[in-house]
Enzyme design. Structure first.
Site, PDB file in Angstrom:
ATOM      1  N   ASP A 189       0.874  -1.174   0.000  1.00 36.14           N
ATOM      2  CA  ASP A 189       0.000   0.000   0.000  1.00 36.14           C
ATOM      3  C   ASP A 189       0.913   1.227   0.000  1.00 36.14           C
ATOM      4  O   ASP A 189       1.324   1.697   1.047  1.00 36.14           O
ATOM      5  CB  ASP A 189      -0.860  -0.063   1.274  1.00 36.14           C
ATOM      6  CG  ASP A 189      -1.797   1.123   1.409  1.00 36.14           C
ATOM      7  OD1 ASP A 189      -1.817   1.981   0.507  1.00 36.14           O
ATOM      8  OD2 ASP A 189      -2.515   1.180   2.427  1.00 36.14           O
ATOM      9  N   ASP A 209     -17.853   3.898   1.225  1.00 37.31           N
ATOM     10  CA  ASP A 209     -16.520   3.625   1.757  1.00 37.31           C
ATOM     11  C   ASP A 209     -16.641   3.325   3.261  1.00 37.31           C
ATOM     12  O   ASP A 209     -17.758   3.254   3.815  1.00 37.31           O
ATOM     13  CB  ASP A 209     -15.620   4.838   1.460  1.00 37.31           C
ATOM     14  CG  ASP A 209     -14.156   4.481   1.313  1.00 37.31           C
ATOM     15  OD1 ASP A 209     -13.682   3.643   2.091  1.00 37.31           O
ATOM     16  OD2 ASP A 209     -13.477   5.064   0.448  1.00 37.31           O
ATOM     17  N   ASP A 237     -10.797  -3.709  -0.068  1.00 36.07           N
ATOM     18  CA  ASP A 237      -9.679  -2.765  -0.087  1.00 36.07           C
ATOM     19  C   ASP A 237      -8.616  -3.280   0.895  1.00 36.07           C
ATOM     20  O   ASP A 237      -8.870  -4.232   1.651  1.00 36.07           O
ATOM     21  CB  ASP A 237     -10.246  -1.402   0.353  1.00 36.07           C
ATOM     22  CG  ASP A 237      -9.265  -0.263   0.212  1.00 36.07           C
ATOM     23  OD1 ASP A 237      -8.270  -0.405  -0.522  1.00 36.07           O
ATOM     24  OD2 ASP A 237      -9.507   0.778   0.857  1.00 36.07           O
ATOM     25  N   ARG A 242      -8.252  -4.299  -4.423  1.00 42.78           N
ATOM     26  CA  ARG A 242      -7.080  -3.451  -4.678  1.00 42.78           C
ATOM     27  C   ARG A 242      -5.843  -4.324  -4.894  1.00 42.78           C
ATOM     28  O   ARG A 242      -5.075  -4.116  -5.808  1.00 42.78           O
ATOM     29  CB  ARG A 242      -6.871  -2.469  -3.535  1.00 42.78           C
ATOM     30  CG  ARG A 242      -5.848  -1.400  -3.918  1.00 42.78           C
ATOM     31  CD  ARG A 242      -5.755  -0.289  -2.899  1.00 42.78           C
ATOM     32  NE  ARG A 242      -5.186  -0.759  -1.646  1.00 42.78           N
ATOM     33  CZ  ARG A 242      -4.897   0.037  -0.617  1.00 42.78           C
ATOM     34  NH1 ARG A 242      -5.140   1.343  -0.698  1.00 42.78           N
ATOM     35  NH2 ARG A 242      -4.393  -0.454   0.490  1.00 42.78           N
ATOM     36  N   ASP A 282      -4.526   4.478  -4.882  1.00 41.96           N
ATOM     37  CA  ASP A 282      -4.591   5.896  -4.506  1.00 41.96           C
ATOM     38  C   ASP A 282      -3.681   6.759  -5.373  1.00 41.96           C
ATOM     39  O   ASP A 282      -2.582   7.146  -4.960  1.00 41.96           O
ATOM     40  CB  ASP A 282      -4.197   6.036  -3.030  1.00 41.96           C
ATOM     41  CG  ASP A 282      -5.139   5.265  -2.125  1.00 41.96           C
ATOM     42  OD1 ASP A 282      -6.192   4.796  -2.610  1.00 41.96           O
ATOM     43  OD2 ASP A 282      -4.816   5.110  -0.933  1.00 41.96           O
ATOM     44  N   HIS A 316     -13.931   8.312  -7.992  1.00 47.26           N
ATOM     45  CA  HIS A 316     -13.697   8.110  -6.564  1.00 47.26           C
ATOM     46  C   HIS A 316     -12.829   9.247  -6.054  1.00 47.26           C
ATOM     47  O   HIS A 316     -12.107   9.880  -6.831  1.00 47.26           O
ATOM     48  CB  HIS A 316     -13.031   6.753  -6.317  1.00 47.26           C
ATOM     49  CG  HIS A 316     -12.832   6.423  -4.864  1.00 47.26           C
ATOM     50  ND1 HIS A 316     -13.864   6.469  -3.942  1.00 47.26           N
ATOM     51  CD2 HIS A 316     -11.725   6.046  -4.166  1.00 47.26           C
ATOM     52  CE1 HIS A 316     -13.380   6.133  -2.742  1.00 47.26           C
ATOM     53  NE2 HIS A 316     -12.095   5.880  -2.851  1.00 47.26           N
TER      54      HIS A 316
HETATM   55  C1  NOJ Z   1      -7.652   3.164   0.572  1.00 49.52           C
HETATM   56  C2  NOJ Z   1      -8.274   3.026  -0.775  1.00 49.52           C
HETATM   57  O1  NOJ Z   1      -7.291   2.927  -1.759  1.00 49.52           O
HETATM   58  C3  NOJ Z   1      -9.195   4.201  -1.021  1.00 49.52           C
HETATM   59  O2  NOJ Z   1      -9.784   4.075  -2.281  1.00 49.52           O
HETATM   60  C4  NOJ Z   1     -10.242   4.257   0.065  1.00 49.52           C
HETATM   61  O3  NOJ Z   1     -11.048   5.392  -0.134  1.00 49.52           O
HETATM   62  C5  NOJ Z   1      -9.579   4.334   1.435  1.00 49.52           C
HETATM   63  N1  NOJ Z   1      -8.691   3.220   1.585  1.00 49.52           N
HETATM   64  C6  NOJ Z   1     -10.596   4.314   2.562  1.00 49.52           C
HETATM   65  O4  NOJ Z   1     -11.270   3.123   2.585  1.00 49.52           O
END
Ligand code: NOJ
Length: 971
Positions: free
Chosen positions: A301, A448, A561, A621, A637, A695
């Protein structure tokens, strides 16, 4: 004060701690923290924190294997110490078995080579007598189909021990294994294509006890000038390894392996996602524009990841494709442990290395080659080699092993609207209604982490969502869906049923000393479900049942996620490698598999919870080889900036080439606030990318398309409508991918394999075989330089203007235009009625765009099914080929069994669905047009012709898509 320091220390932890402190401490202790002022401070912090992630030299096994390779290169007389023991060789019907000895350590390895059908070979190397088994269980999750031995092969062995295996009966393809040293070469048409251990980098660290280990000693001159024996550099980090404040105890000691794979005559290699990097992979050890680190495959991440780097990201697919003008080759290193890959390209004049003594290929030409070096931390060497010959063949061969992408529901390929977070039920329904108010189509709204009760997944924050079912019913009423997030970390809380069950039944990953592994993620103190445990997977699936996951109904799907897994206070923001999974395996050996096991278990849960099985939609993810069977992924992200928009294309193309064809990026970027121009350009690009979801980070301004000022709102609406109009084409391409593994979004070279000018092209791509797209990805740019390959015409999708040009051409690209072209010779099905979601389009009529080639011909396909269930697997679908030739359009039924019950029943359900319009591009003005119906009746049809563009519209020919036997004559 401490809080502010933390804010500055890491934005990632900021996510976590701010949420934690704002929501909990803020509430409980009454501390009010100004988010805005913290963010102002954050802006001064560097983006990606590279130092949070290891370089090769900080990763013991990578450093050791790289050093091994450097030593081999540095010694002119170097010879790989691995030899085949001649007496051990067994030649079987479709396999070769041999024992390989490391002549330096006397350790014995086993080598199995299997010749599989369709130009595929598998090579496995393991220790013959390991002191304990090496991890191999991952194959059961990755290999989706039964591997079938090739029937055509002949194995022989010469006196000098050289083994030859013919892959086909024409002697065209063969494998040659040399014994001393071990070397495996794949030859096509007498030319070496791929060779293993060509450079002698093969290095297999056997398992040992610390006590039995005799350290390698080398001479070193000390400060007094005397020579003394000291432990070699390679002895470092064998039994313990430190990174920042973490120490990896490595109880099993060294267990890595490395192997060089040379692609002879290939200047370009592709794949091995996920990296924010170029499509044609760069060199990693010197050379112009090269990286100085290997590409890394280790699901992580990475916060605010940078562009143009070989750093690992959320997913890892150890599959690489090499391409040259007349052929392609591929290798798949099936192993989910951390892996690094060095890439070096030799110049034509360079002789490779000391090791390369000779080749069995007779026509060894001095062409540029790509040499790769794969280094993996643990497990068994299990490698597949694919000989194509084309890239599309290689994808078929790779998918025959790992499974083809699942067929999505129709809604899944529409537009998704997400944000972190829609704050409550009212907010969700308000956003939903604004889309309708502004006539903007969308299919799915997302929730989310904030929808949960204190990040306890499978629960709802009831004050915010007092009646989730009602909300979902309202969405359902408009044919829309809801996606809710469920992460694999579980809040430690004795009153939380999920935590309790997992704890009681041992479903969590364990610490080496026993007891549940605990660390931090969104909910604070958490534990991680051990998805490698069959019982934990079964339990997880069951938790999606409607009786268990209360507040959800059939139109609710899931988002997984943080499943790399992301661990906020872990080394490299992930789990410590020494943690223990089912079967007492360390996390180290299966790290990259964790993502796909989460994804799989969730998708199965969603599939099993409805009475009639629906195709599940689960976005993940993290990913690994095989992920394509469970659903889409997105690129995590990303930043809201032009560079990130640019990189969406090479990233998604790299995913496509590695089998992860259903992927997309956050539109228009996750962190930051887009200018209207950037937002518009990002939506325009995403129309042509497989997964399309808006998003945004929680601290960004709202940016739903209806909030834009004019003209941006109308332009974005038009983009979204174009996506919906193209859905029949998209869906047909998804079906092709499901059947063959060939992705929807394709690198240019996949369609034009002979055109070397396209081998590095990553800013334009093909959508299927029939469309070329070049999104505008830089600010203030209103023209695009496009490379038009081939000798057939192209047609502008907006103006229908014909472009007969081979090579680069500059075209205008004002803000309302995304340069996209139909390829002459192709027929593209569309649905052009504006609807609010895909469900409203089910019975809509079609438009066919017929883009003629220079001979006045074209062909194309339409695939259609109920868009929801698995009935298509038993024949409930329509698959029609359209052929235009000599002024006549005909259709051909491609259904495998058109008279089956399922086929006829489905055809009956769309019996009135017709083609309402045909656009013929590149045609002369006709005098008459007639439809000849299946009963031979002939009716004239009205039409319009534009002399300026040579474009003809045939109006309502009243031909049915479910019915063959009609033709349209244009005279
Ligand atoms: C990380 C994710 O990549 C993102 O898309 C999400 O909004 C946040 N976590 C919160 O869940």
């Amino acid at each position: 004060m401490a809080f502010w320091l933390e804010c500055l220390t890491s934005f990632k932890r900021l996510h976590f701690k701010m949420r934690l402190k704002l929501t909990h401490l803020g509430r409980i202790v009454g501390i009010t923290v100004s988010l805005a002022s913290c963010l102002t401070l954050i802006k001064t912090v560097e983006a990606v924190k590279k130092e949070d992630f290891k370089t090769c030299s900080q990763s013991g096994f990578c450093r050791r294997n790289r050093a091994y390779a450097d030593d081999a290169l540095a010694q002119p007389s170097f010879k790989s110490p691995y030899i085949i023991l001649k007496d051990s060789v067994k030649l079987g019907d479709s396999k070769v078995y041999a024992e390989v000895k490391n002549t330096e350590t006397d350790v014995l390895l086993t080598l199995d080579l299997f010749i599989l059908q369709d130009n595929t070979a598998r090579i496995r190397i393991n220790e013959k007598n390991p002191i304990k088994p090496r991890y191999d269980d991952h194959a059961q999750f990755t290999i989706a189909n039964q591997l079938i031995d090739s029937s055509v092969h002949k194995t022989s062995r010469a006196k000098d021990g050289v083994i030859t295996i013919l892959l086909d009966n024409t002697n065209k393809r063969k494998v040659i294994i040399t014994s001393e040293p071990l070397r495996i070469e794949f030859i096509v048409d007498e030319k070496p294509i791929v060779s293993l251990n060509d450079r002698g980098f093969f290095n297999f660290e056997h398992l040992r006890t610390k006590e039995s280990h005799k350290p390698k000693m080398v001479e070193k001159t000390n400060d007094e000038g005397a020579i003394e024996l000291v432990e070699a550099e390679s002895e470092k980090d064998l039994w313990e390894e430190s990174f920042k404040t973490w120490t990896d105890p490595k109880p099993n000691g060294p267990e890595s392996f490395g192997l060089d794979v040379s692609f002879h005559g290939f200047s370009h290699v592709y794949g091995i996602p996920e990296h924010s990097s170029s499509l044609s992979l760069k060199e990693t050890k010197g050379g112009e524009g090269s990286y100085d680190e290997p590409y890394r495959l280790y699901n992580t991440d990475v916060f605010e990841y940078a562009a143009d780097t070989p750093m690992s990201l959320y997913g890892a697919v150890p599959f690489m494709v090499a391409h040259q003008k007349d052929m392609s080759a591929g290798v798949f290193f099936m192993n989910p442990a951390e892996t690094w890959i060095d890439i070096v390209k030799t110049k034509p004049e360079q002789k490779n290395t000391a090791q390369k003594a000779f080749s069995f290929g007779k026509k060894v030409e001095d062409t540029k080659s790509t040499q790769t070096h794969w280094m993996t931390e643990a497990g068994v060497l299990d490698l597949f080699v694919f000989l194509g010959p084309s890239t599309k063949d290689i994808l078929r061969q790779y998918h025959a092993i790992t499974g083809t992408p699942s067929m999505p529901q129709m809604f899944a390929i529409g537009y998704h609207q997400s944000r972190w977070n829609y704050i409550n039920q009212r907010d969700v329904l308000e956003v939903d209604s604004q889309f309708d108010k502004h006539d903007i189509p969308y299919d799915v709204i997302w929730l989310d982490i904030e929808y949960t009760d204190e990040k306890k997944y499978f629960t709802w924050d009831i004050p915010k969502f007092p009646d989730a079912i009602k909300m979902e019913e309202e969405l359902e009423h408009k044919g829309r869906k809801l996606v809710t997030i469920i992460d694999p970390h579980i809040k430690r809380d004795d009153n939380y049923h999920i935590c309790q069950t997992a704890k009681d039944n041992g479903y969590f990953v364990q610490q080496p000393s026993g007891g549940d592994y605990e660390a931090w993620c969104w909910p604070g103190q958490s534990s991680w479900v051990d998805f490698s445990s069959p019982a934990a997977r079964e339990w997880w699936k069951s938790e999606f049942g409607f009786d268990k996951f209360k507040g959800t109904r059939e139109n609710v799907h899931i988002w997984n996620d943080m499943n790399e897994p992301s661990v906020f206070n872990g080394p490299e923001i992930t789990m410590q490698k020494e943690m223990i999974h089912y079967g007492k395996w360390e996390h180290r050996v299966l790290h990259n598999l964790y993502s796909v096991l989460t994804h799989y278990s969730t998708a199965e849960g969603i599939k099993e919870r409805t009475k009639v099985a629906q195709r599940p939609f689960v976005l993940s993810r993290g990913f690994y080889a095989g992920t394509q069977r469970y659903g889409p992924i997105w690129t995590g992200d990303n930043m809201v900036d032009w560079e990130s928009l640019y990189y969406t294309n090479p990233m998604i193309l790299s995913n496509s080439i590695a089998g992860i064809s259903f992927s997309g990026a956050d539109v228009p970027g996750f962190f930051g606030n887009p200018s209207p121009e950037l937002l518009v350009r990002w939506y325009q690009a995403a129309v042509f990318q497989p997964f399309f979801r808006g998003h945004a980070h929680i601290d960004t301004k709202r940016r739903e398309p209806y909030l834009l000022d004019e003209p941006y709102r109308s332009i974005t609406r038009a983009s979204l409508r174009e996506r919906y109009a193209l859905l029949p084409y998209w869906y047909t391409l998804f079906f092709e991918a499901h059947k063959t593994g060939v992705p929807m979004m394709r690198p240019m070279f996949m369609e034009f394999p002979e055109d070397e000018a396209l081998f590095t092209t990553e800013d334009q791509f093909m959508l299927g075989s029939g469309m070329l797209v070049k999104p505008v990805t830089s600010e203030g740019t209103f023209a695009a330089e496009i490379y038009f390959p081939g000798d057939q015409p192209w047609y502008d999708t907006q103006t229908f203007e014909k472009i007969q040009h081979n090579g680069y051409k500059t075209v205008e690209a004002p803000i309302e235009k995304v340069p996209a072209y139909y390829r002459g010779g192709h027929i593209i099905p569309r649905r052009e009625r504006a609807r609010r979601s895909t469900s409203g389009m089910k019975l809509d009529p079609f438009t066919l765009v017929i883009a003629l080639d220079n001979k006045g011909q074209a062909h194309g396909e339409l695939y259609l099914d109920d868009g929801e269930t698995y009935d298509f697997e038993s024949g409930a679908y329509v698959r029609t080929q359209f052929i235009y030739n000599n002024g006549v359009l005909t259709s051909k039924n491609l259904h495998e069994d058109p008279s089956s019950d399922a086929a006829t029943k489905y055809a009956a359900s769309i019996k009135d669905v017709r083609i309402e319009r045909i656009r013929l591009l590149g045609v002369e003005q006709p005098e008459h047009i007639h439809v000849v119906h299946p009963d031979a009746t002939r009716t004239p049809v009205s039409f319009e012709y534009s002399v300026a563009t040579g474009y003809l519209t045939i109006k309502d020919p009243k031909t049915l898509v479910s019915q063959g036997g009609w033709r349209i004559e244009i005279q």
